[in-house]
Scaffold this motif. Structure first.
Motif, short mmCIF file in Angstrom:
data_model
loop_
_atom_site.label_atom_id
_atom_site.label_comp_id
_atom_site.label_asym_id
_atom_site.label_seq_id
_atom_site.Cartn_x
_atom_site.Cartn_y
_atom_site.Cartn_z
N ARG A 31 0.85 -1.19 0.00
CA ARG A 31 0.00 0.00 0.00
C ARG A 31 0.88 1.24 0.00
O ARG A 31 1.72 1.43 0.88
CB ARG A 31 -0.92 0.01 1.22
CG ARG A 31 -1.95 1.14 1.20
CD ARG A 31 -2.98 0.95 2.29
NE ARG A 31 -2.33 0.83 3.60
CZ ARG A 31 -2.86 0.21 4.64
NH1 ARG A 31 -4.05 -0.35 4.53
NH2 ARG A 31 -2.21 0.14 5.79
N ARG A 32 0.68 2.07 -1.00
CA ARG A 32 1.50 3.27 -1.17
C ARG A 32 1.20 4.28 -0.05
O ARG A 32 0.07 4.39 0.41
CB ARG A 32 1.23 3.92 -2.53
CG ARG A 32 1.72 3.05 -3.68
CD ARG A 32 1.28 3.59 -5.03
NE ARG A 32 1.89 2.82 -6.10
CZ ARG A 32 2.92 3.25 -6.84
NH1 ARG A 32 3.44 4.44 -6.62
NH2 ARG A 32 3.41 2.49 -7.79
N ALA A 33 2.22 5.00 0.34
CA ALA A 33 2.07 5.97 1.43
C ALA A 33 3.03 7.13 1.20
O ALA A 33 4.03 7.01 0.50
CB ALA A 33 2.34 5.31 2.79
N GLY A 34 2.72 8.27 1.83
CA GLY A 34 3.59 9.42 1.73
C GLY A 34 3.39 10.22 0.46
O GLY A 34 2.40 10.05 -0.26
N VAL A 36 3.75 10.21 -2.69
CA VAL A 36 3.97 9.45 -3.91
C VAL A 36 2.66 9.37 -4.69
O VAL A 36 1.59 9.65 -4.16
CB VAL A 36 4.47 8.01 -3.61
CG1 VAL A 36 5.81 8.04 -2.91
CG2 VAL A 36 3.45 7.25 -2.76
N TYR A 37 2.76 8.98 -5.95
CA TYR A 37 1.58 8.82 -6.79
C TYR A 37 0.68 7.73 -6.21
O TYR A 37 1.15 6.67 -5.77
CB TYR A 37 2.02 8.45 -8.21
CG TYR A 37 0.89 8.18 -9.17
CD1 TYR A 37 0.16 9.25 -9.72
CD2 TYR A 37 0.55 6.89 -9.54
CE1 TYR A 37 -0.87 9.02 -10.61
CE2 TYR A 37 -0.48 6.65 -10.44
CZ TYR A 37 -1.19 7.72 -10.97
OH TYR A 37 -2.21 7.49 -11.85
N THR A 39 -1.07 7.56 -3.45
CA THR A 39 -0.90 7.24 -2.04
C THR A 39 -2.20 6.70 -1.44
O THR A 39 -3.30 7.13 -1.79
CB THR A 39 -0.43 8.49 -1.26
OG1 THR A 39 -0.13 8.11 0.10
CG2 THR A 39 -1.49 9.57 -1.25
N GLY A 40 -2.06 5.70 -0.58
CA GLY A 40 -3.20 5.06 0.05
C GLY A 40 -3.81 3.93 -0.75
O GLY A 40 -4.73 3.25 -0.26
N ASP A 113 8.75 5.01 4.16
CA ASP A 113 8.38 6.37 3.74
C ASP A 113 7.51 6.35 2.49
O ASP A 113 6.88 7.35 2.15
CB ASP A 113 9.63 7.22 3.49
CG ASP A 113 10.55 6.59 2.44
OD1 ASP A 113 10.67 5.35 2.43
OD2 ASP A 113 11.16 7.35 1.66
N ARG A 114 7.47 5.19 1.80
CA ARG A 114 6.68 5.07 0.58
C ARG A 114 5.61 3.99 0.66
O ARG A 114 4.79 3.85 -0.24
CB ARG A 114 7.59 4.76 -0.60
CG ARG A 114 8.66 5.81 -0.86
CD ARG A 114 9.49 5.43 -2.07
NE ARG A 114 10.52 6.40 -2.36
CZ ARG A 114 11.35 6.34 -3.40
NH1 ARG A 114 11.26 5.32 -4.23
NH2 ARG A 114 12.26 7.27 -3.58
N CYS A 115 5.64 3.20 1.71
CA CYS A 115 4.72 2.07 1.82
C CYS A 115 4.39 1.85 3.29
O CYS A 115 5.28 1.77 4.13
CB CYS A 115 5.38 0.82 1.22
SG CYS A 115 4.49 -0.71 1.52
N ASP A 116 3.09 1.71 3.61
CA ASP A 116 2.70 1.52 5.00
C ASP A 116 1.96 0.20 5.23
O ASP A 116 1.37 -0.02 6.29
CB ASP A 116 1.86 2.69 5.50
CG ASP A 116 0.51 2.81 4.79
OD1 ASP A 116 0.23 1.99 3.88
OD2 ASP A 116 -0.26 3.72 5.13
#
Length: 475
Positions: A31-34, A36-37, A39-40, A113-116
């Motif tokens: 899952r994208r986070a921060g 970035v394109y 995010t979420g 920082d990019r994935c949660d």
């Protein structure tokens, strides 16, 4: 041809890290986070090519950087190519999706920082919200298509919406030449082994994870090409063909070639038809059972027996779990489909199984039943499909075949006559216990994979065991 500037696009690589889950194939998503394109949103591990880097190097690097898993380049297989245009801006890009089924290391979030979040999800149960571009690639992958166009329009959502406008156009591969419908890599492997192939016919069993093709050579001859569902089955079958199966002589296939990276084998063909589903006359079935007993005995004696590991409900495997603990896991899945008293019976057998004297383990077929047998016109019996072969108790090889003995004690007698040894009382009870464990596992699997035959076999076994052990003291 246009005289204008050449059209260029960025290239992305996407990792389809795939494993076989209890309920079907699963893929790893993050899952994208921060900042970035998208995010979420859920997405496959992915990234852009670095300068001077080829696509395979890029997906191996991205896998290491994002998930921590290590992948060998020979384990990377092309899956799908997607031409994508996002809803913002006019530029398009090419996404190349790669399938990987063998790796080392445990996937985990390596770039917080990019994935949660990171997890395994069924291919037929993908999570939401998900990046529409990624979903398009996985839709093409699930459909077995080599490519797709996914051009979104201004105002479209970045995330996939089941009720939105469908922007994915799947592109099919051209029809195979001369009736040969084989993945390119497998065809190359097979033709290296047996020469030019004139025809390849898919003869896979409808409910199995492996794929099987019957090959006809350009100069005559017949072989079978099998691609295993995973490395464990491949390694087991190859080891059995090399070490154990030669002891069965012409009544089993011979291994012609094996490709570990592709998880594929080519074996010789046997004559005959499967007795699975056939109505056999009494004399023919007695001869069949006697010959299966002889083949089982030859297999069990083809290599020295080993001391038993601590017994578990999955007979023949070692581990810290007791039989009762192991079978409880299968009961959790099978419980909605069990009849009254089934669970109590199976747990009682599991407890008693742990107290039995430990039996030596021998080479076993692992799935001895009519479906893996061939009966020729002259009455010769052949045995194939050794992907579940392993060291286990001798009685474990009688579990599924014993379903044919219900109400037919003559068939049981014929098998043991061919086997050359009667079962002791302890072996009889061990067979009942292992049959109960297999029944529960089969009911859970059959219900979850729409396999009514396996489910019904499990129910028949439990009904038989209730009758055998009714009124047993302490139960």
């Amino acid at each position: 041809m246009s005289g204008g500037p050449r059209h260029t696009v960025p290239v992305d690589v996407h990792l389809v890290l795939r494993r076989d889950g209890d309920a079907g194939p699963e893929v790893l998503l993050s899952r994208r986070a921060g900042p970035v394109y998208a995010t979420g949103l859920w997405h496959l591990p992915s990234g852009h090519l670095d300068p001077g880097e080829d696509m395979v190097e890029a997906v191996v690097r991205e896998a290491r950087e994002e998930t921590g898993v290590l992948i060998a380049t020979q384990d990377v297989a092309a899956a799908v190519t997607v031409h994508h245009r996002p809803p913002q801006g006019a530029g398009s890009r090419i996404g190349v999706f790669f399938e990987v089924r063998r790796w080392s290391g445990l996937p985990q979030v390596r770039e917080p920082d990019r994935c949660d979040g990171m997890g395994w999800y069924r291919l037929d149960g993908l999570p939401e919200p998900m990046v529409a571009y990624c979903r398009a690639g996985l839709d093409a992958y699930r459909a077995g298509m080599p490519a797709a166009v996914h051009f979104q329009q201004p105002g479209d959502l970045v995330r996939y919406a089941a009720d939105g406008i469908e922007r994915t156009h799947l592109l099919a591969a051209p029809p195979p030449p001369h009736g040969i419908d084989l993945p390119h890599r497998l065809r190359g492997f097979a033709e290296q082994a047996v020469g030019r192939i004139a025809q390849a016919v898919d003869v896979s069993w409808a409910r199995a994870g492996s794929r099987v093709w019957r090959l006809t050579g350009a100069g005559g001859g017949t072989w079978y090409l099998k691609r295993h569902r995973g490395p464990r089955f491949h390694d087991r079958e190859v080891a059995a063909y090399r070490a154990w199966v030669p002891g069965l002589g012409r009544q089993a296939p011979r291994l012609v070639a094996a490709d570990t990276a592709a998880r594929a084998v080519v074996v010789t063909a046997l004559a005959g038809r499967s007795p699975h589903g056939m109505v056999l006359d009494a004399a023919t079935e007695l001869r069949l059972q006697q010959e299966l007993g002889r083949l089982a005995s030859a297999l069990h004696r083809c290599s020295p027996a080993r001391p038993a590991a601590p017994p578990t409900a999955a007979a023949g495997t070692a581990g810290a779990h007791t039989a009762a603990a192991k079978v409880k896991r299968h009961l959790e899945e099978a419980r909605p489909y069990l009849a009254d008293g089934d669970e109590e019976l199976v747990l009682a057998l599991a407890r008693a199984y742990e107290d039995l004297p430990q039996a030596a383990h021998v080479p076993t077929h692992g799935d001895l039943q009519y479906r893996n047998v061939l009966l020729s016109d002259d009455g010769e019996v052949g045995l194939f499909d050794f992907e579940r072969s392993e060291y286990a108790t001798a009685t474990r090889d009688m579990v599924r075949l014993s379903d044919t003995w219900t109400g037919r004690p003559d068939l049981r007698t014929a098998f043991l006559d061919g086997y050359g040894a009667a079962l002791t009382p302890v072996e009889e009870f061990r067979l009942d216990c292992e049959a109960a464990f297999d029944a529960v596992s089969g009911i859970a699997y059959g219900a979850g994979h729409d396999d009514p035959e396996v489910t019904e076999r499990g129910h028949r076994t439990l009904v038989r065991l209730h009758a055998l052990h009714a009124g047993r003291a302490g139960w």
